[in-house]
Design a protein around this motif. Structure first.
Motif, short mmCIF file in Angstrom:
data_model
loop_
_atom_site.label_atom_id
_atom_site.label_comp_id
_atom_site.label_asym_id
_atom_site.label_seq_id
_atom_site.Cartn_x
_atom_site.Cartn_y
_atom_site.Cartn_z
N ARG A 151 0.83 -1.21 0.00
CA ARG A 151 0.00 0.00 0.00
C ARG A 151 0.87 1.26 0.00
NH1 ARG A 151 -2.73 2.49 4.57
NH2 ARG A 151 -1.72 0.85 5.72
N MET A 152 1.94 1.24 0.79
CA MET A 152 2.84 2.39 0.83
C MET A 152 3.59 2.55 -0.50
SD MET A 152 2.59 4.01 3.70
CE MET A 152 4.12 4.84 4.03
N PHE A 153 4.04 1.44 -1.09
CA PHE A 153 4.70 1.51 -2.39
C PHE A 153 3.77 2.10 -3.45
CE2 PHE A 153 7.79 -2.17 -1.38
CZ PHE A 153 8.72 -1.27 -0.88
N ALA A 154 2.52 1.68 -3.45
CA ALA A 154 1.57 2.22 -4.42
C ALA A 154 1.33 3.71 -4.18
CB ALA A 154 0.25 1.45 -4.33
N ALA A 155 1.19 4.11 -2.92
CA ALA A 155 0.95 5.52 -2.61
C ALA A 155 2.12 6.39 -3.06
CB ALA A 155 0.70 5.70 -1.12
N PHE A 156 3.34 5.99 -2.74
CA PHE A 156 4.50 6.80 -3.11
C PHE A 156 4.78 6.71 -4.60
CE2 PHE A 156 5.09 6.92 1.39
CZ PHE A 156 5.73 8.13 1.61
N GLY A 157 4.56 5.55 -5.21
CA GLY A 157 4.75 5.44 -6.65
C GLY A 157 3.81 6.34 -7.42
N LEU A 158 2.54 6.36 -7.03
CA LEU A 158 1.58 7.24 -7.70
C LEU A 158 1.87 8.70 -7.42
CD1 LEU A 158 -1.72 5.21 -7.21
CD2 LEU A 158 -0.41 5.55 -9.31
N THR A 159 2.36 9.00 -6.24
CA THR A 159 2.73 10.38 -5.91
C THR A 159 3.82 10.89 -6.83
OG1 THR A 159 2.10 10.12 -3.60
CG2 THR A 159 3.70 11.84 -4.10
N PHE A 160 4.77 10.04 -7.13
CA PHE A 160 5.88 10.47 -7.98
C PHE A 160 5.49 10.58 -9.45
CE2 PHE A 160 8.30 10.28 -4.28
CZ PHE A 160 9.59 10.73 -4.52
N GLU A 161 4.27 10.21 -9.79
CA GLU A 161 3.76 10.40 -11.14
C GLU A 161 3.15 11.79 -11.33
OE1 GLU A 161 3.92 8.37 -13.78
OE2 GLU A 161 4.97 6.79 -12.68
N GLY A 172 -4.25 20.07 -0.21
CA GLY A 172 -4.66 18.77 -0.71
C GLY A 172 -3.59 17.71 -0.57
N SER A 173 -2.33 18.10 -0.75
CA SER A 173 -1.26 17.12 -0.61
C SER A 173 -1.13 16.64 0.83
CB SER A 173 0.07 17.70 -1.10
OG SER A 173 0.50 18.75 -0.27
N PHE A 174 -1.35 17.53 1.79
CA PHE A 174 -1.32 17.10 3.19
C PHE A 174 -2.54 16.25 3.53
CE2 PHE A 174 2.06 20.15 3.57
CZ PHE A 174 2.88 19.58 4.52
N ALA A 175 -3.66 16.54 2.92
CA ALA A 175 -4.85 15.72 3.15
C ALA A 175 -4.67 14.32 2.57
CB ALA A 175 -6.08 16.40 2.53
N VAL A 176 -4.12 14.24 1.37
CA VAL A 176 -3.85 12.94 0.75
C VAL A 176 -2.83 12.16 1.58
CG1 VAL A 176 -2.75 11.86 -1.27
CG2 VAL A 176 -4.47 13.63 -1.58
N ALA A 177 -1.81 12.84 2.06
CA ALA A 177 -0.80 12.18 2.89
C ALA A 177 -1.40 11.68 4.20
CB ALA A 177 0.35 13.14 3.17
N LEU A 223 4.62 13.85 6.44
CA LEU A 223 5.49 14.87 5.85
C LEU A 223 6.33 14.29 4.71
CD1 LEU A 223 6.79 16.86 8.94
CD2 LEU A 223 5.37 17.71 7.08
N LEU A 224 6.77 13.04 4.88
CA LEU A 224 7.60 12.42 3.85
C LEU A 224 6.80 12.09 2.59
CD1 LEU A 224 9.88 10.12 6.01
CD2 LEU A 224 10.52 12.20 4.80
N LEU A 225 5.49 12.17 2.65
CA LEU A 225 4.67 12.02 1.44
C LEU A 225 4.19 13.37 0.93
CD1 LEU A 225 3.27 10.20 -0.63
CD2 LEU A 225 1.34 10.07 0.90
N ALA A 226 3.78 14.26 1.82
CA ALA A 226 3.21 15.54 1.40
C ALA A 226 4.25 16.48 0.79
CB ALA A 226 2.53 16.23 2.58
#
Length: 133
Positions: A44-54, A83-88, A100-103
């Motif tokens: 789940r974390m790999f998918a979240a960060f992978g899609l974020t980097f798109e 929105g980025s903090f909400a998604v994170a 923070l490491l995602l947002a």
């Protein structure tokens, strides 16, 4: 970009996240997560960060297909930050570090996408009309 996001998750985020999670376990109990829960969490974390980097690719495509203008993307920066903090907050565990490491990369990659779109999209040249004699 997806691979870069998963690598960032594995080498940066998990380095901070797993010691933090393990610190909640009492010292008398050994920290041994369930393999199924561990694998599910990692995927789940790999998918979240992978899609974020798109994000830069998505922003560029939105501008390239004339769905939104670069000026409009610049005007909605504040909303993208919120929105980025909400998604994170939704996609990561409930700790501030992983959020923070995602947002922060999501916000920076959005800005990168706006810059790439502004340089990559050429404006049509306006031909000057020749005055009639």
């Amino acid at each position: 970009m997806f691979s870069l996001g998963t690598a960032y998750c594995y080498f940066v985020v998990f380095r901070f996240l797993f010691p933090f999670i393990a610190s909640f376990a009492p010292s008398a109990v050994s920290f041994a997560p369930d393999v199924d829960a561990y694998l599910s969490f990692m995927l789940r974390m790999f998918a979240a960060f992978g899609l974020t980097f798109e994000t830069p690719v998505a922003v560029f495509c939105l501008v390239k297909f004339s769905l939104v203008s670069v000026d409009r993307l610049k005007k909605i920066r504040r909303y993208v930050l919120v929105g980025s903090f909400a998604v994170a907050a939704v996609l990561t565990p409930p700790d501030v570090t992983s959020q923070l490491l995602l947002a922060l990369p999501l916000t920076l990659l959005y800005e990168l996408g706006v810059m790439i779109a502004s340089f990559g999209i050429r404006k049509p040249k306006v031909l000057k009309s020749i005055p009639s004699v």
